[in-house]
Design a protein around this motif. Structure first.
Motif, PDB file in Angstrom:
ATOM      1  N   GLU A  86       0.823  -1.214   0.000  1.00 28.26           N
ATOM      2  CA  GLU A  86       0.000   0.000   0.000  1.00 28.26           C
ATOM      3  C   GLU A  86       0.853   1.259   0.000  1.00 28.26           C
ATOM      4  O   GLU A  86       0.326   2.362  -0.084  1.00 28.26           O
ATOM      5  N   ASP A  87       2.166   1.100   0.075  1.00 25.58           N
ATOM      6  CA  ASP A  87       3.087   2.229   0.180  1.00 25.58           C
ATOM      7  C   ASP A  87       3.620   2.639  -1.194  1.00 25.58           C
ATOM      8  O   ASP A  87       4.808   2.565  -1.453  1.00 25.58           O
ATOM      9  N   THR A 111       4.518 -10.675  -4.657  1.00 22.13           N
ATOM     10  CA  THR A 111       4.745 -10.174  -3.314  1.00 22.13           C
ATOM     11  C   THR A 111       5.600 -11.184  -2.577  1.00 22.13           C
ATOM     12  O   THR A 111       5.490 -12.392  -2.786  1.00 22.13           O
TER      13      THR A 111
END
Length: 134
Positions: A86-87, A111
């Protein structure tokens, strides 16, 4: 010529990439090691997007050293630390799209729980195929 392959019998890709890239008669190949967001001074910026910007700068340097450019890239693999998704991931993908000038190539996003150093949030590997004689 590098040709995106996207058969009508398959669903469209989930983002701006091709399911496959056809390379006809490559003269030279460049396979990079995974690149992380370390600049020439050894600094690692905070955030996925900032690190992606450094990575694409470093990939440009690798391509130039091999007398290649982004036009020669045929495949991209991106690893992002799951806790950092989310960054700035959208901005990181926009950095990729800008670097590629809209060209679609095979691309995979994975991921991972972590990279080797805790400050590293994203790592990118590219494969390039040059059709100019060496």
């Amino acid at each position: 010529m590098h040709q995106p392959i996207m058969p009508d019998s398959m669903p469209r890709p989930a983002a701006r990439y091709a399911h496959a890239t056809l390379v006809t008669n490559p003269a030279r190949w460049l396979h990079t090691a995974g690149q992380v967001g370390i600049d020439a001074d050894g600094n690692v910026p905070d955030g996925v997007a900032a690190q992606a910007k450094v990575i694409w700068h470093n990939i440009a340097a690798l391509l130039a050293a091999a007398d290649m450019s982004a036009d020669d890239i045929v495949s991209i693999t991106t690893y992002v630390v799951a806790s950092a998704m989310e960054d700035g991931l959208a901005e990181a993908m926009a950095e990729r799209d800008t670097f590629m000038s809209g060209r679609l190539v095979a691309s995979t996003l994975l991921t991972v729980p972590a990279l080797v150093r805790p400050e590293w949030l994203i790592e990118i590997v590219v494969v390039a195929a040059d059709q100019k004689a060496a």
